[in-house]
Design a protein around this motif. Structure first.
Motif, short mmCIF file in Angstrom:
data_model
loop_
_atom_site.label_atom_id
_atom_site.label_comp_id
_atom_site.label_asym_id
_atom_site.label_seq_id
_atom_site.Cartn_x
_atom_site.Cartn_y
_atom_site.Cartn_z
N GLU A 1 0.85 -1.13 -0.01
CA GLU A 1 0.10 0.00 0.09
C GLU A 1 0.75 1.15 0.06
OE1 GLU A 1 -3.26 0.29 -0.09
OE2 GLU A 1 -3.90 -1.80 0.02
N ASP A 2 0.36 2.26 -0.72
CA ASP A 2 1.07 3.47 -0.71
C ASP A 2 0.59 4.34 0.51
OD1 ASP A 2 2.55 5.76 -1.32
OD2 ASP A 2 1.48 6.25 -2.99
N LEU A 3 1.42 4.68 1.41
CA LEU A 3 1.03 5.45 2.76
C LEU A 3 1.43 6.61 2.62
CD1 LEU A 3 1.83 2.62 5.47
CD2 LEU A 3 -0.53 2.90 4.15
N ASP A 4 2.02 7.26 1.45
CA ASP A 4 2.58 8.65 1.67
C ASP A 4 1.34 9.62 1.75
OD1 ASP A 4 5.09 7.68 1.32
OD2 ASP A 4 5.00 8.09 -0.96
N HIS A 5 0.28 9.29 0.94
CA HIS A 5 -0.87 10.36 0.94
C HIS A 5 -1.77 10.59 2.42
CE1 HIS A 5 -4.33 12.59 0.19
NE2 HIS A 5 -5.12 11.77 0.45
N LEU A 6 -1.58 9.24 3.15
CA LEU A 6 -2.01 9.00 4.41
C LEU A 6 -1.23 9.69 5.42
CD1 LEU A 6 -4.35 7.68 6.19
CD2 LEU A 6 -2.93 5.71 6.51
N LYS A 7 0.23 9.57 5.11
CA LYS A 7 1.03 10.35 6.10
C LYS A 7 0.93 11.74 6.04
CE LYS A 7 4.55 6.85 6.00
NZ LYS A 7 5.90 6.26 5.77
N THR A 8 0.60 12.18 4.67
CA THR A 8 0.58 13.69 4.62
C THR A 8 -0.85 14.10 5.41
OG1 THR A 8 1.57 13.75 2.53
CG2 THR A 8 0.23 15.32 2.89
N LEU A 9 -1.89 13.43 5.18
CA LEU A 9 -3.02 13.54 5.96
C LEU A 9 -2.74 13.87 7.38
CD1 LEU A 9 -5.90 11.91 4.05
CD2 LEU A 9 -5.23 14.34 3.94
N ALA A 10 -1.81 13.10 7.91
CA ALA A 10 -1.50 12.84 9.46
C ALA A 10 -0.98 13.86 9.86
CB ALA A 10 -0.92 11.61 9.76
N GLU A 11 0.02 14.52 8.81
CA GLU A 11 0.74 15.49 9.37
C GLU A 11 -0.02 17.03 9.27
OE1 GLU A 11 3.85 15.82 10.42
OE2 GLU A 11 4.40 13.78 10.17
N ARG A 12 -1.08 16.97 8.37
CA ARG A 12 -1.98 18.06 8.46
C ARG A 12 -2.97 18.09 9.54
NH1 ARG A 12 -4.90 17.90 2.99
NH2 ARG A 12 -6.51 19.62 4.16
N PHE A 13 -3.33 16.69 9.93
CA PHE A 13 -4.27 16.68 11.13
C PHE A 13 -3.44 17.35 12.28
CE2 PHE A 13 -6.23 14.06 14.49
CZ PHE A 13 -7.58 14.26 14.32
N LEU B 1 -13.36 8.20 15.00
CA LEU B 1 -14.40 6.95 14.54
C LEU B 1 -15.36 7.42 13.86
CD1 LEU B 1 -14.26 4.78 18.08
CD2 LEU B 1 -13.69 3.91 15.65
N TYR B 2 -15.86 8.65 14.37
CA TYR B 2 -17.02 9.28 13.44
C TYR B 2 -16.64 9.40 12.03
CZ TYR B 2 -20.94 12.31 12.23
OH TYR B 2 -22.20 12.76 11.59
N TYR B 3 -15.53 9.54 11.56
CA TYR B 3 -14.95 9.68 10.07
C TYR B 3 -14.00 8.39 9.78
CZ TYR B 3 -16.49 14.45 10.63
OH TYR B 3 -17.03 15.76 10.52
N LYS B 4 -14.42 7.16 10.27
CA LYS B 4 -13.65 6.18 10.28
C LYS B 4 -13.43 5.69 8.82
CE LYS B 4 -17.09 2.84 10.98
NZ LYS B 4 -17.23 2.07 9.86
N GLN C 1 -9.88 12.10 4.77
CA GLN C 1 -10.03 13.39 4.14
C GLN C 1 -10.90 14.41 4.96
OE1 GLN C 1 -7.88 14.23 1.47
NE2 GLN C 1 -8.41 16.35 1.90
N LEU C 2 -12.23 13.92 5.21
CA LEU C 2 -12.87 14.50 5.96
C LEU C 2 -12.65 14.91 7.26
CD1 LEU C 2 -16.54 13.10 4.90
CD2 LEU C 2 -15.52 15.55 4.32
N ALA C 3 -12.03 14.00 8.06
CA ALA C 3 -11.70 14.11 9.32
C ALA C 3 -10.58 15.26 9.52
CB ALA C 3 -10.88 12.64 9.95
#
Length: 493
Positions: free
Chosen positions: A431-443, A462-465, A469-471
């Motif tokens: 899996e490509d986790l780069d996009h997820l890591k970017t979202l984690a930094e923004r969050f 959990l509400y945005y599980k 992106q919405l989280a």
């Protein structure tokens, strides 16, 4: 004869006819018959007791011991229980619930995770209306073959006839002077019971059994992974290694040889929702240890019952005392004298009344069971507190508490790790986790540092599980989540 005339007039007529024509007094014959029957019964009982004492072995199992649960569960799984002519159908055992946890957990894995909700939910609701049934032999005697060659007699009987609280005992008997076969049966029952638990975490709570306190199983939970508990750095892994080292046979022998009491105490403190209890449950799951949950604020608990409960602990377990500061017996004792140094912390401490006992427990009683002369060894004591500053120093001093761990509000690193733990694929290989890591930094950049708890983070994510992106997009309104009937989604404020 007068009794016979009163109870059965027809019988008396027959006896009169026989006496008239046979010239025999029937009363003497009846008396001799009664004497013969009494002697015969006494002789047979004497013979049976003699044979039993020389050729029969037996083991009695009492209901107040956990081996009763294990043997009853083993009996319910045997073929002779299903084929017995007189059985008891059980859906809930009032006192010990020796099977209900396993039955419910087996049903949890029956559903298809890919099935649509309406269909799957309908099936689950239909199953929940029909309680699982286990059959066990009724009261009395049951004979069965063990391993095809040993004839076993099972006797199940009640002690007393209180319908509100049935108190049972079991007696296992076999032919032979040795009870090795019965011990083998009980060991097999223990292994089956243990295999049923698997790697799940067993929870015990205290109950009042007559005049004494005792432990009873109250839950069987799937273990929580230590990876799911997000705390700073490698603290949880270091703590796990220390506990493994403590539980090793080498450490046990070293403590014994050097004369150290073989026990360890942990204090997890911090604001509510920071993962104190979760960390304890995760450690129990990793070490496959049962948890003995004790509330100090119970009104029926006394110093004596506390000593009794601690003396009944197994050698290897976790004793969890939650929110010890809320129990009312561990608060800081205030000296009546004025502190010498006006700038000392005690001079500015909140004025509190001396430690009062709640429900019969005193601070001295608690300290004695933790590390007194007769305190049990081998257990891991975990205490949690939301306000450690309110605890008496005698409770938290070294020797009683070996490691104190503060769990605080989530900093930036914890927020980022929590986000990744929530949305990372269960099988991240390929899996490509780069996009997820970017979202984690923004969050993590959006959430204020050390102003929210991990519990609040979990509730929000959990509400945005299904939509990281919405989280991230809606995180600017953190931390208070509420719902409005006028809005389509969550409202923050």
């Amino acid at each position: 004869m007068s009794f016979l005339n009163y109870s059965s007039p027809y019988l008396s007529i027959v006896l009169d006819v026989l006496a008239k024509y046979l010239q025999v007094d029937i009363s003497y014959i009846l008396s001799a018959l009664f004497v013969f029957m009494a002697l015969s019964t006494t002789f047979r009982l004497s013979i049976f007791d003699t044979i039993s004492s020389f050729f029969v072995s037996s083991i009695e199992i009492r209901m107040d011991d956990e081996v009763f649960n294990q043997v009853m569960y083993w009996i319910s799984k045997q073929e002779f229980s299903q084929k017995a002519s007189r059985t008891v159908a059980i859906t809930q055992f009032r006192n010990l619930q020796w099977f209900s946890e396993a039955a419910s957990m087996e049903e949890e894995d029956d559903g298809d995770p890919n099935e649509d909700f309406d269909t799957e939910w309908k099936k689950r609701r239909c199953r929940s209306k029909v309680n699982p049934i286990l059959l066990t032999p009724a009261e009395g005697e049951t004979w069965f073959w063990y391993k095809g060659r040993h004839l076993i007699r099972l006797r199940r009987f009640r002690v007393g006839r209180d319908a509100a609280l049935p108190w049972e005992r079991l007696t296992l008997m076999c032919f032979g002077r040795s009870n090795a076969i019965l011990k083998e049966l009980i060991e097999e029952a223990q292994q089956l019971y243990s295999a049923r638990d698997g790697n799940k975490t067993v929870i015990y709570r205290p109950v009042q059994v007559g005049p004494e306190s005792d432990w009873r199983r109250c839950g069987l939970l799937y273990p929580r992974k230590l990876e799911s508990v997000i705390i700073p750095g490698d603290l949880k892994w270091d703590l796990l290694e220390r506990l493994k080292q403590f539980l090793s046979q080498k450490t046990r022998l070293e403590y014994r040889q050097r004369g150290f009491p073989y026990r360890i105490g942990l204090m997890f403190f911090g604001p509510p929702g920071t993962g104190k209890t979760s960390l304890c449950f995760a450690l129990a799951g990793e070490l496959q240890l049962p948890i003995y949950l004790l509330s100090l604020g119970t009104s029926t608990m006394t110093d004596q019952s506390l000593v009794t409960l601690f003396n009944k602990l197994p050698k290897e377990c976790i004793v969890l005392l939650e929110d010890v500061d809320a129990a009312g017996i561990t608060t800081r004792r205030v000296s009546m004298a004025q502190p010498r140094d006006p700038d000392s912390p005690s001079a500015h401490a909140v004025d509190r009344a001396p430690s009062e006992k709640l429900g019969g427990i005193t601070l001295s009683g608690l300290l004695n069971v933790i590390d007194g002369v007769s305190a049990p060894e081998g257990r891991i004591l975990v205490m949690t507190s939301n306000h450690i500053e309110n605890l008496d120093p005698a409770l938290t001093r070294p020797g009683r508490i070996d490691y104190s761990i503060k769990l605080d509000y989530a900093d930036r690193d914890i927020v980022r790790e929590f986000f990744m733990a929530m949305y990372k694929p269960l099988d991240p290989q390929g899996e490509d986790l780069d996009h997820l890591k970017t979202l984690a930094e923004r969050f993590a950049d959006t959430i204020p540092n050390k102003q929210v708890t991990p519990a609040e983070l979990q509730t929000y994510l959990l509400y945005y599980k299904d939509s990281p992106q919405l989280a991230v997009e809606n995180a600017f309104s953190w931390p208070h989540l509420s719902f409005s009937s006028e809005d389509e989604g969550p409202r923050y404020g």
